[in-house]
Design a protein around this motif. Structure first.
Motif, mmCIF file in Angstrom:
data_model
loop_
_atom_site.group_PDB
_atom_site.id
_atom_site.type_symbol
_atom_site.label_atom_id
_atom_site.label_comp_id
_atom_site.label_asym_id
_atom_site.label_seq_id
_atom_site.Cartn_x
_atom_site.Cartn_y
_atom_site.Cartn_z
ATOM 1 N N PRO A 106 1.010 -1.362 -0.175
ATOM 2 C CA PRO A 106 -0.177 0.117 0.009
ATOM 3 C C PRO A 106 0.983 1.022 -0.087
ATOM 4 C CG PRO A 106 -0.800 -1.989 1.698
ATOM 5 C CD PRO A 106 0.413 -2.199 1.592
ATOM 6 N N LEU A 107 1.966 1.576 0.443
ATOM 7 C CA LEU A 107 2.673 2.659 0.764
ATOM 8 C C LEU A 107 2.869 2.845 -0.816
ATOM 9 C CD1 LEU A 107 5.598 1.557 2.915
ATOM 10 C CD2 LEU A 107 3.833 2.939 3.300
ATOM 11 N N ILE A 108 3.045 2.491 -2.697
ATOM 12 C CA ILE A 108 3.257 2.212 -2.863
ATOM 13 C C ILE A 108 2.583 3.607 -4.123
ATOM 14 C CG2 ILE A 108 3.226 2.276 -6.238
ATOM 15 C CD1 ILE A 108 5.598 0.655 -4.016
ATOM 16 N N ASP A 109 1.027 3.393 -3.770
ATOM 17 C CA ASP A 109 -0.279 4.597 -3.953
ATOM 18 C C ASP A 109 0.266 5.624 -2.794
ATOM 19 O OD1 ASP A 109 -1.073 2.735 -5.705
ATOM 20 O OD2 ASP A 109 -2.823 2.159 -4.001
ATOM 21 N N TYR A 110 0.962 5.000 -1.747
ATOM 22 C CA TYR A 110 1.360 6.288 -1.275
ATOM 23 C C TYR A 110 2.031 7.196 -1.502
ATOM 24 C CZ TYR A 110 3.105 8.557 3.735
ATOM 25 O OH TYR A 110 3.663 9.775 4.594
ATOM 26 N N TYR A 111 3.513 6.625 -2.154
ATOM 27 C CA TYR A 111 4.071 7.361 -2.518
ATOM 28 C C TYR A 111 3.523 8.458 -3.840
ATOM 29 C CZ TYR A 111 7.474 5.929 1.524
ATOM 30 O OH TYR A 111 8.198 6.361 2.933
ATOM 31 N N ARG A 112 3.276 7.012 -3.976
ATOM 32 C CA ARG A 112 2.658 8.078 -5.177
ATOM 33 C C ARG A 112 1.498 8.914 -5.707
ATOM 34 N NH1 ARG A 112 0.299 3.622 -7.736
ATOM 35 N NH2 ARG A 112 1.700 2.193 -9.097
ATOM 36 N N HIS A 113 0.573 9.402 -4.353
ATOM 37 C CA HIS A 113 0.307 9.962 -3.885
ATOM 38 C C HIS A 113 1.141 11.460 -3.589
ATOM 39 C CE1 HIS A 113 -3.129 12.551 -2.593
ATOM 40 N NE2 HIS A 113 -2.509 13.055 -1.012
ATOM 41 N N ARG A 160 3.930 12.398 -4.589
ATOM 42 C CA ARG A 160 4.845 12.492 -5.752
ATOM 43 C C ARG A 160 6.418 12.339 -5.994
ATOM 44 N NH1 ARG A 160 1.903 14.635 -9.896
ATOM 45 N NH2 ARG A 160 -0.486 16.149 -8.975
ATOM 46 N N VAL A 161 6.543 11.259 -5.387
ATOM 47 C CA VAL A 161 8.242 11.509 -5.585
ATOM 48 C C VAL A 161 8.562 9.470 -5.735
ATOM 49 C CG1 VAL A 161 8.612 12.380 -2.815
ATOM 50 C CG2 VAL A 161 7.414 10.379 -2.707
ATOM 51 N N LEU A 162 7.395 8.730 -6.699
ATOM 52 C CA LEU A 162 7.634 7.100 -6.893
ATOM 53 C C LEU A 162 8.151 6.865 -8.122
ATOM 54 C CD1 LEU A 162 7.015 4.389 -5.916
ATOM 55 C CD2 LEU A 162 4.714 4.787 -7.321
ATOM 56 N N ARG A 163 8.548 5.876 -7.939
ATOM 57 C CA ARG A 163 9.396 5.626 -9.690
ATOM 58 C C ARG A 163 9.264 3.836 -8.922
ATOM 59 N NH1 ARG A 163 11.300 10.067 -13.787
ATOM 60 N NH2 ARG A 163 11.241 11.453 -11.957
ATOM 61 N N THR A 164 9.443 3.514 -10.503
ATOM 62 C CA THR A 164 9.123 2.052 -10.585
ATOM 63 C C THR A 164 9.798 1.665 -11.259
ATOM 64 O OG1 THR A 164 6.926 1.874 -9.514
ATOM 65 C CG2 THR A 164 8.088 -0.087 -11.050
ATOM 66 N N VAL A 165 10.934 0.739 -10.788
ATOM 67 C CA VAL A 165 12.208 0.422 -11.760
ATOM 68 C C VAL A 165 12.197 -0.844 -11.785
ATOM 69 C CG1 VAL A 165 14.380 -0.581 -11.746
ATOM 70 C CG2 VAL A 165 13.849 2.078 -11.380
ATOM 71 N N ASP A 166 12.228 -1.908 -12.833
ATOM 72 C CA ASP A 166 12.482 -3.619 -12.919
ATOM 73 C C ASP A 166 13.754 -4.209 -12.913
ATOM 74 O OD1 ASP A 166 12.621 -5.567 -14.369
ATOM 75 O OD2 ASP A 166 12.365 -5.114 -16.296
ATOM 76 N N GLY A 167 13.552 -5.022 -11.688
ATOM 77 C CA GLY A 167 13.906 -5.377 -10.702
ATOM 78 C C GLY A 167 14.249 -7.166 -11.255
ATOM 79 N N THR A 168 14.197 -6.761 -12.574
ATOM 80 C CA THR A 168 14.879 -8.138 -13.079
ATOM 81 C C THR A 168 15.931 -8.479 -14.091
ATOM 82 O OG1 THR A 168 13.112 -8.353 -15.286
ATOM 83 C CG2 THR A 168 12.665 -9.262 -13.480
ATOM 84 N N GLY A 169 16.407 -9.436 -14.780
ATOM 85 C CA GLY A 169 18.213 -8.850 -15.212
ATOM 86 C C GLY A 169 18.891 -9.124 -14.282
#
Ligand code: AP5
Ligand code: MG
Length: 191
Positions: free
Chosen positions: A150-157, A159-168
């Motif tokens: 749920p913190l993903i929505d909190y930080y999106r709200h 405006r500090v969220l960035r998502t990175v693909d952690g595979t590879g």
């Protein structure tokens, strides 16, 4: 900079946080590492945390917040900090925000490392830390989805969220993280 790393167990938070903290020359604050160290020393915080860590549940907030509070008072955290595995729920996130606001150094970036459950389960099964047994991994994943995700929505709200693909490969993931950090960094004044 103040950066939070969010991701399920085995997403590579520790691997990437150590590297990024060194690259940015900021303190690396891993609550998991701090708890394991406290446990090894037999401190009251470590002993209080042990039953929760053994079964993969979140350690009570008061134990965690006190550890983080003490760590943030150390001089190396004054120039910036990378929080790895903290905050893990809304109460911890709000406490961190309050303490960073009071210090006048608000959070710059919340970086989500995205890796699916099958891949993290495979990685943890290969590693073999004390809490990497199948039933404990399942509980850690459940804690992540119920309490931390749920913190993903909190930080999106916020405006500090960035998502990175952690595979590879770890190098590929690190390059994506560096790009996300660069995009989140305050623009440098032109000279
Ligand atoms: P914690 O120590 O934070 O563990 P975790 O979140 O379960 O995550 P891990 O440390 O296992 O994984 P990671 O994302 O750091 O990945 P890593 O880089 O190691 O917490 C442990 C316990 O402490 C919790 O269950 C809880 O009880 C307690 N706790 C901690 N913080 C708390 C808090 N704030 N509140 C309450 N309780 C708290 O990588 C994993 C493996 O994958 C390694 O073998 C690595 O070599 C490998 N790997 C990394 N990157 C890659 C890649 N790109 N490809 C393939 N393999 C990779
Ligand atoms: Mg870790």
């Amino acid at each position: 900079m103040r950066i939070v790393f969010i991701g399920p167990p085995g997403a590579g938070k520790g691997t990437q946080a150590a590297r990024l903290a060194e690259f940015l020359n900021i303190a690396h604050l891993s609550t998991g590492d701090m708890l394991r160290e406290a446990l090894a020393k037999g401190t009251p915080a470590g002993l209080a945390a042990q039953p929760y860590m053994d079964c993969g549940r979140l350690v009570p907030d008061e134990v965690i917040l006190q550890l983080v509070d003490e760590r943030l008072k150390q001089s190396d955290a004054a120039g910036g900090a990378l929080f790895d595995g903290f905050p893990r729920n809304l109460n911890q996130a709000e406490a961190l925000d309050r303490s960073l606001q009071t210090a006048g150094t608000p959070l710059d970036l919340a970086l989500e490392l995205k890796v699916d459950d099958a891949e993290v389960t495979r990685r943890l099964a290969q590693r073999g830390r004390d809490d990497d047994q199948p039933d404990v991994i399942a509980e850690r994943l459940a804690s992540y989805w119920h309490e931390t995700r749920p913190l993903i929505d909190y930080y999106r709200h916020h405006r500090v969220l960035r998502t990175v693909d952690g595979t590879g490969t770890p190098d590929e993931v690190f390059a994506r993280i560096c790009a996300a950090v660069k995009a989140a960094s305050p623009a440098q004044p032109r000279s």
